[in-house]
Design an enzyme around this catalytic site. Structure first.
Site, PDB file in Angstrom:
ATOM      1  CG  HIS A  14      -0.221   3.879  -9.271  1.00  0.00           C
ATOM      2  ND1 HIS A  14       0.625   4.095 -10.329  1.00  0.00           N
ATOM      3  CD2 HIS A  14      -1.466   3.788  -9.782  1.00  0.00           C
ATOM      4  CE1 HIS A  14      -0.097   4.140 -11.454  1.00  0.00           C
ATOM      5  NE2 HIS A  14      -1.369   3.958 -11.150  1.00  0.00           N
TER       6      HIS A  14
ATOM      7  CD  GLU B 240      -3.816   0.445 -11.791  1.00  0.00           C
ATOM      8  OE1 GLU B 240      -4.740   1.066 -12.338  1.00  0.00           O
ATOM      9  OE2 GLU B 240      -2.846   0.989 -11.278  1.00  0.00           O
TER      10      GLU B 240
END
Ligand code: PGA
Length: 260
Positions: A96, A169
């Protein structure tokens, strides 16, 4: 192709144990009759087992926010794939952007982690890629995505039935309150897909890979992202912290699917 959309909530480090359990109960109740896609929530590590226990019998699955690339050993503070499987996880987020930013996680580490996770057939990796604002501003987004996907996955052998989720993302959209234009996300997803096709071939990519979008999705802007062929699901942060909001997002994604 029915029910192939994926909606994953990343609860980050935002909830206490008690809050996580309350949210898990509320999510379980909301989704009790949901059949519009794969849904998962990713609580913090201390909440995993109990959230998993609450979600038993629910269509909502459990995911972890991170995992280490070794299977066991003297790695203080880390958690292994087997341990998160023991806690009941079916998914794990890898790389992430918040870990890339605050903990210097890089794509060499991400590569090693995916490689290890791929030896656990019951665990689906959710591999994060995405450019930062400078890279976008200077028109380097396509190259950055190509490079990240290459570094993360090159040379890996994808077992026959293993599913792999790539989460696009754009770092500058995460937590900003404003998602990017759906068409821009769709374009980025195409770049990722072309890169994957080059690396693994069309057949493996269509059987094993899904590409999902993450970054400030909520029940108001989600409509723009549903029904787009190249966007196979969503990874949500803030919108996943409220059961009703999360349910609305998931419902929109599911109904987008049914229309096509
Ligand atoms: P956000 O987070 O939806 O709150 O922007 C997304 C993510 O970090 O995956």
């Amino acid at each position: 192709m029915k029910n192939n959309k994926i909606i994953i909530a990343n609860w980050k480090m935002k909830l206490s144990l008690a809050e996580s359990l309350d949210l898990a109960r509320a999510v379980k109740e909301k989704f009790k009759d949901f059949s519009g896609g794969q849904v998962a929530v990713c609580p913090n590590f201390i909440s995993l087992k109990e959230v998993g226990d609450i979600l038993k019998g629910s269509p909502v699955k459990l995911g972890a926010q991170n995992v280490f690339w070794e299977e066991s050993g003297a790695y203080t503070g880390e958690i292994s794939p087997r341990q998160i499987l023991e806690a009941g996880c079916s998914y794990v987020i890898i790389g992430h952007s918040e870990r890339r930013k605050y903990l210097n996680v890089n794509y060499e580490m991400i590569h090693k982690t995916i490689k290890t996770v791929l030896s656990f057939p019951d665990l689906v990796p959710v591999v994060c890629v995405g450019e930062n604002w400078d890279e976008r501003k200077t028109d380097r987004r396509d190259y950055v995505l190509f490079d990240q996907v290459q570094q993360a996955l090159s040379g890996l052998n994808i077992p026959g039935e293993q599913k792999i989720i790539i989460a696009y993302e754009p770092i500058w959209a995460i937590g900003s309150g404003t998602a990017i234009e759906p068409a821009e996300a769709e374009y980025a997803h195409k770049i990722i897909r072309i890169t994957l096709n080059d690396m693994f071939g069309l057949k493996v990519v269509s059987n094993n890979f899904s590409v999902i979008y993450g970054g400030s999705i909520n029940s108001h802007n989600v409509k723009g992202f549903t029904g787009l062929e190249d966007i196979q699901g969503l990874l949500v942060g803030g919108a996943g912290l409220d059961a009703e909001e999360f349910f609305q997002v998931a419902k929109s994604v599911a109904s987008g699917k049914e229309e096509d």
